[in-house]
Design a protein around this motif. Structure first.
Motif, PDB file in Angstrom:
ATOM      1  N   PHE A   1       8.356  10.876  10.790  1.00  0.00           N
ATOM      2  CA  PHE A   1       8.488   9.468  10.353  1.00  0.00           C
ATOM      3  C   PHE A   1       7.316   9.314   9.705  1.00  0.00           C
ATOM      4  O   PHE A   1       7.231   8.403   8.640  1.00  0.00           O
ATOM      5  CB  PHE A   1       8.598   8.703  11.622  1.00  0.00           C
ATOM      6  N   ARG A   2       5.971   9.538  10.104  1.00  0.00           N
ATOM      7  CA  ARG A   2       4.809   9.182   9.413  1.00  0.00           C
ATOM      8  C   ARG A   2       4.663   9.755   7.925  1.00  0.00           C
ATOM      9  O   ARG A   2       4.441   9.182   7.160  1.00  0.00           O
ATOM     10  CB  ARG A   2       3.654   9.631  10.478  1.00  0.00           C
ATOM     11  N   GLU A   3       5.298  11.033   7.869  1.00  0.00           N
ATOM     12  CA  GLU A   3       5.381  11.858   6.693  1.00  0.00           C
ATOM     13  C   GLU A   3       6.380  11.023   5.678  1.00  0.00           C
ATOM     14  O   GLU A   3       5.914  11.124   4.453  1.00  0.00           O
ATOM     15  CB  GLU A   3       5.456  13.161   6.779  1.00  0.00           C
ATOM     16  N   PHE A   4       7.524  10.658   6.199  1.00  0.00           N
ATOM     17  CA  PHE A   4       8.329   9.939   5.450  1.00  0.00           C
ATOM     18  C   PHE A   4       7.580   8.800   4.946  1.00  0.00           C
ATOM     19  O   PHE A   4       7.896   8.212   3.568  1.00  0.00           O
ATOM     20  CB  PHE A   4       9.360   9.655   6.273  1.00  0.00           C
ATOM     21  N   LEU A   5       7.080   7.919   5.827  1.00  0.00           N
ATOM     22  CA  LEU A   5       6.338   6.536   5.285  1.00  0.00           C
ATOM     23  C   LEU A   5       5.342   6.885   4.189  1.00  0.00           C
ATOM     24  O   LEU A   5       5.246   6.081   3.114  1.00  0.00           O
ATOM     25  CB  LEU A   5       5.592   5.947   6.592  1.00  0.00           C
ATOM     26  N   LEU A   6       4.438   7.976   4.347  1.00  0.00           N
ATOM     27  CA  LEU A   6       3.505   8.259   3.349  1.00  0.00           C
ATOM     28  C   LEU A   6       4.244   8.591   2.041  1.00  0.00           C
ATOM     29  O   LEU A   6       3.641   8.242   0.900  1.00  0.00           O
ATOM     30  CB  LEU A   6       2.529   9.338   3.796  1.00  0.00           C
ATOM     31  N   LYS A   7       5.241   9.042   2.119  1.00  0.00           N
ATOM     32  CA  LYS A   7       5.810   9.805   1.007  1.00  0.00           C
ATOM     33  C   LYS A   7       6.855   8.429   0.012  1.00  0.00           C
ATOM     34  O   LYS A   7       6.617   8.327  -1.214  1.00  0.00           O
ATOM     35  CB  LYS A   7       7.226  10.694   1.449  1.00  0.00           C
ATOM     36  N   ILE A   8       7.070   7.519   0.832  1.00  0.00           N
ATOM     37  CA  ILE A   8       7.727   6.335   0.278  1.00  0.00           C
ATOM     38  C   ILE A   8       6.914   5.154   0.000  1.00  0.00           C
ATOM     39  O   ILE A   8       7.325   3.904  -0.678  1.00  0.00           O
ATOM     40  CB  ILE A   8       8.934   5.876   1.072  1.00  0.00           C
ATOM     41  N   HIS A   9       5.551   5.042   0.524  1.00  0.00           N
ATOM     42  CA  HIS A   9       4.785   3.750   0.668  1.00  0.00           C
ATOM     43  C   HIS A   9       4.745   3.263  -0.795  1.00  0.00           C
ATOM     44  O   HIS A   9       4.386   2.156  -0.778  1.00  0.00           O
ATOM     45  CB  HIS A   9       3.406   3.930   1.486  1.00  0.00           C
ATOM     46  N   ASN A  10       4.470   3.765  -1.876  1.00  0.00           N
ATOM     47  CA  ASN A  10       4.360   3.330  -3.007  1.00  0.00           C
ATOM     48  C   ASN A  10       5.466   2.784  -3.629  1.00  0.00           C
ATOM     49  O   ASN A  10       5.434   2.140  -4.788  1.00  0.00           O
ATOM     50  CB  ASN A  10       3.659   4.414  -3.969  1.00  0.00           C
ATOM     51  N   GLN A  11       6.667   2.883  -3.210  1.00  0.00           N
ATOM     52  CA  GLN A  11       7.866   1.979  -3.718  1.00  0.00           C
ATOM     53  C   GLN A  11       7.983   0.706  -3.556  1.00  0.00           C
ATOM     54  O   GLN A  11       7.263   0.070  -2.367  1.00  0.00           O
ATOM     55  CB  GLN A  11       9.298   2.905  -3.052  1.00  0.00           C
ATOM     56  N   GLU A  12       8.866  -0.179  -4.249  1.00  0.00           N
ATOM     57  CA  GLU A  12       8.971  -1.232  -3.896  1.00  0.00           C
ATOM     58  C   GLU A  12       9.360  -1.516  -2.400  1.00  0.00           C
ATOM     59  O   GLU A  12      10.190  -0.497  -2.026  1.00  0.00           O
ATOM     60  CB  GLU A  12       9.761  -2.060  -4.889  1.00  0.00           C
TER      61      GLU A  12
END
Length: 72
Positions: A28-39
């Motif tokens: 879950f943490r890795e997924f959040l890091l992957k998407i954090h720059n999106q709107e």
């Protein structure tokens, strides 16, 4: 541009995937890091899609709450 997330344990505890295992907090943490720059709206859709794809045909076992705040 920082993002803060508040979430319940429901996302990480959801069973699914090829072996019906828990999603887990590290994933879950890795997924959040992957998407954090999106709107934020795109992040919401990506989070929904990710957990639905993970869960597959298994039932949702717990509440899932994820709240993200982006500082402009």
């Amino acid at each position: 541009g920082d993002c803060f997330y508040i979430f319940s344990d429901g996302y990480a505890d959801q069973f699914g995937g090829p072996n019906a295992r828990k999603y887990k907090s590290q994933k879950f943490r890795e997924f959040l890091l992957k998407i954090h720059n999106q709107e934020m709206e795109i992040q919401r859709r990506m989070l929904d899609d990710e957990i639905e794809n993970w869960r597959g045909i298994l039932p949702q076992i717990d509440d899932i709450m994820v709240m993200g705040i982006k500082i402009s």
